[in-house]
Design an enzyme around this catalytic site. Sequence first.
Site, PDB file in Angstrom:
ATOM      1  N   ARG A 100      29.253 -77.652  50.766  1.00  0.00           N
ATOM      2  CA  ARG A 100      29.315 -76.227  50.384  1.00  0.00           C
ATOM      3  C   ARG A 100      28.571 -76.001  49.074  1.00  0.00           C
ATOM      4  O   ARG A 100      28.090 -76.955  48.445  1.00  0.00           O
ATOM      5  CB  ARG A 100      30.775 -75.792  50.241  1.00  0.00           C
ATOM      6  CG  ARG A 100      31.472 -76.511  49.100  1.00  0.00           C
ATOM      7  CD  ARG A 100      32.895 -76.049  48.935  1.00  0.00           C
ATOM      8  NE  ARG A 100      33.417 -76.524  47.662  1.00  0.00           N
ATOM      9  CZ  ARG A 100      34.676 -76.866  47.453  1.00  0.00           C
ATOM     10  NH1 ARG A 100      35.542 -76.791  48.436  1.00  0.00           N
ATOM     11  NH2 ARG A 100      35.059 -77.255  46.255  1.00  0.00           N
ATOM     12  N   ILE A 131      26.352 -75.403  45.936  1.00  0.00           N
ATOM     13  CA  ILE A 131      25.019 -75.845  45.522  1.00  0.00           C
ATOM     14  C   ILE A 131      24.545 -77.014  46.393  1.00  0.00           C
ATOM     15  O   ILE A 131      23.382 -77.082  46.797  1.00  0.00           O
ATOM     16  CB  ILE A 131      25.039 -76.223  44.021  1.00  0.00           C
ATOM     17  CG1 ILE A 131      25.298 -74.950  43.171  1.00  0.00           C
ATOM     18  CG2 ILE A 131      23.750 -76.898  43.602  1.00  0.00           C
ATOM     19  CD1 ILE A 131      25.519 -75.207  41.684  1.00  0.00           C
ATOM     20  N   ASP A 155      30.241 -85.969  51.793  1.00  0.00           N
ATOM     21  CA  ASP A 155      31.330 -85.257  51.115  1.00  0.00           C
ATOM     22  C   ASP A 155      32.647 -85.942  51.451  1.00  0.00           C
ATOM     23  O   ASP A 155      32.676 -86.861  52.289  1.00  0.00           O
ATOM     24  CB  ASP A 155      31.354 -83.767  51.516  1.00  0.00           C
ATOM     25  CG  ASP A 155      31.827 -82.875  50.353  1.00  0.00           C
ATOM     26  OD1 ASP A 155      32.928 -83.142  49.824  1.00  0.00           O
ATOM     27  OD2 ASP A 155      31.098 -81.948  49.977  1.00  0.00           O
ATOM     28  N   ASP A 170      34.621 -90.622  49.848  1.00  0.00           N
ATOM     29  CA  ASP A 170      35.012 -90.218  48.493  1.00  0.00           C
ATOM     30  C   ASP A 170      34.234 -91.126  47.541  1.00  0.00           C
ATOM     31  O   ASP A 170      34.441 -92.344  47.546  1.00  0.00           O
ATOM     32  CB  ASP A 170      36.528 -90.414  48.331  1.00  0.00           C
ATOM     33  CG  ASP A 170      37.001 -90.050  46.935  1.00  0.00           C
ATOM     34  OD1 ASP A 170      36.173 -90.043  45.991  1.00  0.00           O
ATOM     35  OD2 ASP A 170      38.206 -89.783  46.780  1.00  0.00           O
ATOM     36  N   LYS A 189      41.348 -77.707  31.023  1.00  0.00           N
ATOM     37  CA  LYS A 189      42.541 -77.600  30.162  1.00  0.00           C
ATOM     38  C   LYS A 189      42.057 -77.909  28.760  1.00  0.00           C
ATOM     39  O   LYS A 189      41.167 -78.757  28.590  1.00  0.00           O
ATOM     40  CB  LYS A 189      43.575 -78.696  30.518  1.00  0.00           C
ATOM     41  CG  LYS A 189      44.457 -78.401  31.686  1.00  0.00           C
ATOM     42  CD  LYS A 189      45.739 -77.709  31.257  1.00  0.00           C
ATOM     43  CE  LYS A 189      46.625 -77.441  32.459  1.00  0.00           C
ATOM     44  NZ  LYS A 189      46.795 -76.038  32.762  1.00  0.00           N
ATOM     45  N   ALA A 225      44.328 -80.750  24.060  1.00  0.00           N
ATOM     46  CA  ALA A 225      45.709 -81.009  23.646  1.00  0.00           C
ATOM     47  C   ALA A 225      46.673 -80.904  24.825  1.00  0.00           C
ATOM     48  O   ALA A 225      47.776 -81.454  24.781  1.00  0.00           O
ATOM     49  CB  ALA A 225      46.117 -80.027  22.543  1.00  0.00           C
ATOM     50  N   ASN A 258      32.301 -76.517  25.890  1.00  0.00           N
ATOM     51  CA  ASN A 258      33.010 -75.307  26.313  1.00  0.00           C
ATOM     52  C   ASN A 258      34.507 -75.503  26.105  1.00  0.00           C
ATOM     53  O   ASN A 258      35.028 -76.597  26.353  1.00  0.00           O
ATOM     54  CB  ASN A 258      32.710 -75.045  27.800  1.00  0.00           C
ATOM     55  CG  ASN A 258      33.029 -73.625  28.198  1.00  0.00           C
ATOM     56  OD1 ASN A 258      33.290 -72.768  27.348  1.00  0.00           O
ATOM     57  ND2 ASN A 258      33.012 -73.369  29.484  1.00  0.00           N
ATOM     58  N   TYR A 270      34.859 -82.170  31.347  1.00  0.00           N
ATOM     59  CA  TYR A 270      33.663 -81.780  32.116  1.00  0.00           C
ATOM     60  C   TYR A 270      32.399 -81.907  31.260  1.00  0.00           C
ATOM     61  O   TYR A 270      31.390 -82.478  31.691  1.00  0.00           O
ATOM     62  CB  TYR A 270      33.867 -80.331  32.583  1.00  0.00           C
ATOM     63  CG  TYR A 270      32.802 -79.801  33.514  1.00  0.00           C
ATOM     64  CD1 TYR A 270      32.737 -80.191  34.854  1.00  0.00           C
ATOM     65  CD2 TYR A 270      31.877 -78.859  33.061  1.00  0.00           C
ATOM     66  CE1 TYR A 270      31.777 -79.668  35.706  1.00  0.00           C
ATOM     67  CE2 TYR A 270      30.918 -78.329  33.913  1.00  0.00           C
ATOM     68  CZ  TYR A 270      30.873 -78.733  35.234  1.00  0.00           C
ATOM     69  OH  TYR A 270      29.918 -78.214  36.087  1.00  0.00           O
ATOM     70  N   THR A 309      28.670 -69.100  43.072  1.00  0.00           N
ATOM     71  CA  THR A 309      29.291 -69.965  44.092  1.00  0.00           C
ATOM     72  C   THR A 309      30.788 -69.670  44.119  1.00  0.00           C
ATOM     73  O   THR A 309      31.291 -68.889  43.302  1.00  0.00           O
ATOM     74  CB  THR A 309      29.146 -71.463  43.748  1.00  0.00           C
ATOM     75  OG1 THR A 309      29.821 -71.707  42.517  1.00  0.00           O
ATOM     76  CG2 THR A 309      27.705 -71.908  43.644  1.00  0.00           C
TER      77      THR A 309
HETATM   78  P1  NAD Z   1      31.728 -76.948  44.701  1.00  0.00           P
HETATM   79  O1  NAD Z   1      33.115 -77.260  44.235  1.00  0.00           O
HETATM   80  O2  NAD Z   1      31.539 -75.776  45.593  1.00  0.00           O
HETATM   81  O3  NAD Z   1      31.094 -78.230  45.417  1.00  0.00           O
HETATM   82  C1  NAD Z   1      31.290 -79.553  44.956  1.00  0.00           C
HETATM   83  C2  NAD Z   1      31.332 -80.472  46.163  1.00  0.00           C
HETATM   84  O4  NAD Z   1      31.556 -81.811  45.683  1.00  0.00           O
HETATM   85  C3  NAD Z   1      32.484 -80.131  47.117  1.00  0.00           C
HETATM   86  O5  NAD Z   1      32.011 -80.040  48.434  1.00  0.00           O
HETATM   87  C4  NAD Z   1      33.434 -81.307  46.941  1.00  0.00           C
HETATM   88  O6  NAD Z   1      34.198 -81.619  48.098  1.00  0.00           O
HETATM   89  C5  NAD Z   1      32.472 -82.435  46.565  1.00  0.00           C
HETATM   90  N1  NAD Z   1      33.202 -83.537  45.924  1.00  0.00           N
HETATM   91  C6  NAD Z   1      34.124 -83.442  44.935  1.00  0.00           C
HETATM   92  N2  NAD Z   1      34.633 -84.655  44.661  1.00  0.00           N
HETATM   93  C7  NAD Z   1      34.022 -85.539  45.497  1.00  0.00           C
HETATM   94  C8  NAD Z   1      34.151 -86.933  45.696  1.00  0.00           C
HETATM   95  N3  NAD Z   1      35.020 -87.663  44.990  1.00  0.00           N
HETATM   96  N4  NAD Z   1      33.385 -87.514  46.641  1.00  0.00           N
HETATM   97  C9  NAD Z   1      32.493 -86.786  47.369  1.00  0.00           C
HETATM   98  N5  NAD Z   1      32.338 -85.450  47.224  1.00  0.00           N
HETATM   99  C10 NAD Z   1      33.096 -84.835  46.295  1.00  0.00           C
HETATM  100  O7  NAD Z   1      30.852 -76.808  43.368  1.00  0.00           O
HETATM  101  P2  NAD Z   1      29.377 -76.213  43.123  1.00  0.00           P
HETATM  102  O8  NAD Z   1      29.526 -74.986  42.326  1.00  0.00           O
HETATM  103  O9  NAD Z   1      28.581 -76.189  44.362  1.00  0.00           O
HETATM  104  O10 NAD Z   1      28.801 -77.339  42.128  1.00  0.00           O
HETATM  105  C11 NAD Z   1      27.940 -78.382  42.511  1.00  0.00           C
HETATM  106  C12 NAD Z   1      27.527 -79.142  41.266  1.00  0.00           C
HETATM  107  O11 NAD Z   1      26.908 -78.236  40.334  1.00  0.00           O
HETATM  108  C13 NAD Z   1      28.685 -79.782  40.516  1.00  0.00           C
HETATM  109  O12 NAD Z   1      28.267 -81.020  39.989  1.00  0.00           O
HETATM  110  C14 NAD Z   1      28.968 -78.789  39.409  1.00  0.00           C
HETATM  111  O13 NAD Z   1      29.583 -79.393  38.298  1.00  0.00           O
HETATM  112  C15 NAD Z   1      27.563 -78.329  39.082  1.00  0.00           C
HETATM  113  N6  NAD Z   1      27.464 -77.027  38.388  1.00  0.00           N
HETATM  114  C16 NAD Z   1      27.839 -75.868  39.012  1.00  0.00           C
HETATM  115  C17 NAD Z   1      27.691 -74.654  38.330  1.00  0.00           C
HETATM  116  C18 NAD Z   1      28.042 -73.314  38.956  1.00  0.00           C
HETATM  117  O14 NAD Z   1      27.851 -72.276  38.312  1.00  0.00           O
HETATM  118  N7  NAD Z   1      28.525 -73.259  40.191  1.00  0.00           N
HETATM  119  C19 NAD Z   1      27.211 -74.648  37.022  1.00  0.00           C
HETATM  120  C20 NAD Z   1      26.875 -75.849  36.423  1.00  0.00           C
HETATM  121  C21 NAD Z   1      26.976 -77.035  37.130  1.00  0.00           C
END
Ligand code: NAD
Length: 445
Positions: A215, A217, A236, A259, A293, A296, A345, A351, A386
């Site tokens: 899903r 990105i 995934d 995973d 979170k 602290a 942040n 993160y 997203t």
């Molecule tokens: P999302 O939560 O929609 O998608 C993340 C995907 O990673 C999910 O499908 C989830 O099941 C998978 N995932 C999580 N843990 C996993 C694991 N242990 N093993 C395999 N798959 C795993 O998030 P997104 O918004 O599409 O973000 C994608 C990437 O972009 C992430 O790394 C996120 O930190 C980064 N990001 C997103 C944004 C934003 O604005 N959406 C901004 C900066 C960075």
Amino acid sequence: MSDRYSQFASSAPGRFLVGRLGLPNPVPLRRHRQGDPVIDGAVLLGGAPGGRLAEPVGKLLRSMGVDVRAEQPTGARPAALVFDASGIADSGQLGELHAFFNPVLRSLARSGRVVVLGIAPQDCAQPRQATAQRALEGFVRSVGKEVGGGGTASLVYVAPGVEDAVESTLRFLLSPKSAFVSGQVVRIGPGMVDAPADWERPLAGKVALVTGASRGIGEAIAEVLSRDGAHVVCLDVPAQGADLSALANRIGGSALQLDITAADAPTRLATHLRERHGGVDVVVHNAGVTRDKKLANMRAEQWDLVLEVNLSAQERIDDALLAEGLLNPGGRVVSVSSISGIAGNVGQTNYATSKAGVIGMVQSMAPVLAAKDVTINAVAPGFIETAMTAAVPLVTREVGRRMNSLAQGGLPVDVAETIAWFANPASGGVAGNVVRVCGQSLIGA
Ligand code: NAD
């Protein structure tokens, strides 16, 4: 996700009010459609005396079918302004920028492009030259904020002797594929450049792995890499199995439920890639999680999970692929960082640590991988529309969306197109870069 303010601002009464009240003015950005030319309109190309890039770049653009002009086209707005600043060897010559851009900037077409070419300060022979070349960053970042109309500005530092390695980068930066990339500095150095036979399908015959592909990105990355010709192994967690299979079927790829934090994940992944594909060409570490979170109040499990998924698992996977020789020569590793990793942040110490670590991984691994003809780069997305950002409270979401030069959120495809540029076989000189896909967000700028 609907951005009601953008819809309102592009209506007739909205345009009137936005102009009158000086409100943020998000204009609809042009995005790439398959079969589109690199750029729709003329490119005005200029340069400071003594520059070494204007000539090869002009030749290259013409070979791509681009209408290159030395003078402003009469009655038409240029679609891009490209300036070779590599001849600037002293701050006294920076006026060349003003002389070229001042008369033409206002006439740049909507969603226009400004690209300045220079030499990275560390590649300059003299301190004065390095000073003047460093000054280009401030120029480009300011032009990005002034250009308006959905336009962007970028600086490309080209190392001496690699003039032939700029094509994939120019194709990306000049086209609507870079719609949400502005104010960025790209460095091109030596590397194996393999120009694709067909620029519409540069990844034909390649195998790409995308983690977190079911899903958001990750889904967009899988779709764009598949559009570019790759067989995509979509990975995934098992809980996302249904969406994952649907995506893999849609794009003619394959699904792998795993995973990435599991102890046996690197071995299982390596075995899968070896047995089914004999190796891998493009690895995209996109899977990521948040557990926000304040420090602290943060439990150790919340810290550990985020560091594991977003950083440590990626390192273990790369180590396993390298140890087994599964990253093919000409390979590409791309990791997804975040502007939180650059700016920090509140509520995101875990993160931001993980995403800053990703930048560290890119910088530390780039020379190691270069020895194997493999590149590593990262994208650092800002506010992308997203499910993750839809869950952010309204006021924070609105602020996040508007606080950039384009006054809107980016789309998953904007991150995906940037990754596809890194993944291109002609991007061998693009290594160790961290490119923000954030519309030139004020956060961490
Ligand atoms: P999302 O939560 O929609 O998608 C993340 C995907 O990673 C999910 O499908 C989830 O099941 C998978 N995932 C999580 N843990 C996993 C694991 N242990 N093993 C395999 N798959 C795993 O998030 P997104 O918004 O599409 O973000 C994608 C990437 O972009 C992430 O790394 C996120 O930190 C980064 N990001 C997103 C944004 C934003 O604005 N959406 C901004 C900066 C960075």
